[in-house]
Design a protein around this motif. Structure first.
Motif, short mmCIF file in Angstrom:
data_model
loop_
_atom_site.label_atom_id
_atom_site.label_comp_id
_atom_site.label_asym_id
_atom_site.label_seq_id
_atom_site.Cartn_x
_atom_site.Cartn_y
_atom_site.Cartn_z
N ASN A 10 3.44 -10.06 -6.73
CA ASN A 10 2.50 -9.10 -7.31
C ASN A 10 2.75 -7.74 -6.65
O ASN A 10 2.54 -7.59 -5.44
CB ASN A 10 1.07 -9.58 -7.05
N PRO A 11 3.21 -6.74 -7.40
CA PRO A 11 3.54 -5.45 -6.78
C PRO A 11 2.39 -4.82 -6.01
O PRO A 11 2.61 -4.20 -4.96
CB PRO A 11 3.94 -4.57 -7.98
N TYR A 12 1.17 -4.96 -6.50
CA TYR A 12 0.01 -4.39 -5.81
C TYR A 12 -0.16 -5.02 -4.43
O TYR A 12 -0.31 -4.33 -3.42
CB TYR A 12 -1.24 -4.57 -6.67
N ILE A 13 -0.11 -6.35 -4.39
CA ILE A 13 -0.28 -7.06 -3.11
C ILE A 13 0.91 -6.79 -2.20
O ILE A 13 0.74 -6.56 -0.99
CB ILE A 13 -0.48 -8.56 -3.36
N TRP A 14 2.13 -6.81 -2.74
CA TRP A 14 3.30 -6.56 -1.91
C TRP A 14 3.24 -5.16 -1.30
O TRP A 14 3.57 -4.98 -0.12
CB TRP A 14 4.60 -6.75 -2.69
N ASP A 15 2.81 -4.16 -2.06
CA ASP A 15 2.71 -2.80 -1.52
C ASP A 15 1.73 -2.75 -0.35
O ASP A 15 1.98 -2.04 0.63
CB ASP A 15 2.29 -1.82 -2.61
N ILE A 16 0.64 -3.48 -0.44
CA ILE A 16 -0.32 -3.53 0.67
C ILE A 16 0.33 -4.16 1.89
O ILE A 16 0.23 -3.66 3.02
CB ILE A 16 -1.60 -4.29 0.26
N HIS A 17 1.02 -5.29 1.68
CA HIS A 17 1.67 -5.98 2.79
C HIS A 17 2.76 -5.12 3.41
O HIS A 17 2.88 -5.03 4.64
CB HIS A 17 2.23 -7.32 2.33
#
Length: 118
Positions: free
Chosen positions: A16-23
């Protein structure tokens, strides 16, 4: 959960790009914080210990994020985990964390790769 296995859930989160960006932002903050102290950062990346091969794309993604932020001392354990039989590499059928023996091997690998020549 929504019917997916634990690892299917984790992999979907990484995809998930949104979650990966946070991580990835968390990784960046971690690197910046450690660099600000002057400490040496050695990253050890454990794969999915039940199925290390399936986690290769995710382990590689994490390594690439650290590399993007200038971290070059990385020990990926995918190949090592895949070389061990499942009962020897995990604690038990109820606990898929790395076994004592596997963690001992990780310690040896860290010493050999990052400290033996010092």
């Amino acid at each position: 959960m929504d019917g997916r296995s634990e690892w299917e859930f984790y992999y979907a989160a990484y995809d998930n790009p949104y979650i990966w960006d946070i991580h990835k932002a968390e990784i960046k903050r971690l690197v910046e914080t450690i660099n600000a102290t002057g400490a040496r950062l050695i990253v050890v990346i454990f794969p999915n210990m039940v199925d290390p091969v399936a986690s290769i794309p995710y382990v590689d993604r994490v390594e690439q994020a650290f590399a993007e932020f200038g971290v070059t001392e990385v020990l990926k354990l995918t190949d090592e985990a895949a070389a061990w039989a499942l009962p020897e590499r995990i604690v038990s059928h109820y606990d898929s964390h790395a076994s004592v023996g596997f963690n001992h091997r990780v310690g040896q690998m860290l010493y050999e790769r990052f400290f033996a020549g010092e």
